[in-house]
Design an enzyme around this catalytic site. Sequence first.
Site, PDB file in Angstrom:
ATOM      1  N   LYS A   1      53.337  51.370 -20.306  1.00 14.48           N
ATOM      2  CA  LYS A   1      54.298  50.993 -21.339  1.00 14.48           C
ATOM      3  C   LYS A   1      53.724  49.893 -22.226  1.00 14.48           C
ATOM      4  O   LYS A   1      53.973  49.866 -23.439  1.00 14.48           O
ATOM      5  CB  LYS A   1      55.622  50.548 -20.717  1.00 14.48           C
TER       6      LYS A   1
ATOM      7  N   TYR B   1      53.723  52.009 -14.440  1.00 15.36           N
ATOM      8  CA  TYR B   1      54.723  51.980 -15.506  1.00 15.36           C
ATOM      9  C   TYR B   1      54.515  50.772 -16.398  1.00 15.36           C
ATOM     10  O   TYR B   1      54.487  50.884 -17.629  1.00 15.36           O
ATOM     11  CB  TYR B   1      56.125  51.965 -14.901  1.00 15.36           C
TER      12      TYR B   1
END
Length: 328
Positions: free
Chosen positions: A141, A137
């Site tokens: 991101k 993640y």
Amino acid sequence: MKALVTGGGGFLGLHLVEALLHKGYDVTVFCRGHYDELDALGVPVIQGDLANAEQVMAACKGQDVVFHVAAKTGPYGAYEEFERINVQGTDHVIAACTANGVKKLVYTSSPSVLSFAENLSGVDESWPYPDTVISAYQHTKMLAEQRVLAANGQYGLMTTALRPHAIWGPRDTQLLPFIIERSQQGKLAVLGDGKNKISVSYVENTAHAHIQAAESDRVGGKVYFINEVEPVEMWSWINSLLRELGAPEVKKRLPYGMAYGLAYLMEKTWQWLPLKGDPALTRAIVAACGKDHHFDVSAAQRDFNLQSPVPMDEAVRRFLEYFRGHAW
């Protein structure tokens, strides 16, 4: 003004849709599922997958501003799936915006793009990206944020990235409900000395900040922290909410170094075997729960007059009103 919200049926996305409608925007949602709440609002929904470039291209046609909120979240999982949604999906959104002459793209990023394995105390947007990756993640991101910022100015598109931290409030289905459930099961422990301070972002204020950024002409190519101004002491704040809800407080304690080492071993075990589901502890979870993570919002205050229409005491009241009566 026509606005597209990706992920408009989710926690932040739905609050953003409501705030946009209140301000008179003509709103369309792009998402994978069906949401009764969007039907009740009378909002047109385009069902599709961010990984499908043609579907994203069609959704962005005729839009003035795109709020790219949708993402794959979580502290653990296969990198390929995070990359497919968070990176490839964002690439598709950028391409669709430029091809369709969209004026502004507001991307919902996260402070997780930074290294949460260290204390981040009052840092601003000049803090560098990390060299070490501790979760899919975090990395995806970060890549998506970089792509959005790099796209600023292409074919007249203005882009900006916003970093809310620890979004909470009514209709939350992940952060605080997870904490409440784990506390009820006796599976939650204070990591470290329990004194770490974090920024929090009340969901209605976060939605408002997205609109403020979209309506500013000073945000092009820039990233902003948009949390509440004052941090909270994480574990005492959580315990105060748990008390008010009649849920068990978190009293167990685990030294930070021990928790981080245990999380590393769990991650490796899940990779080697592999095991089903997610490990109970990951390095991302330990870092998020045991270190200072609070951020300076002065840049957002300067460039688009960042405000919190809902003060903290009222935010707590609304949260408790929504969640009281649940059987924990």
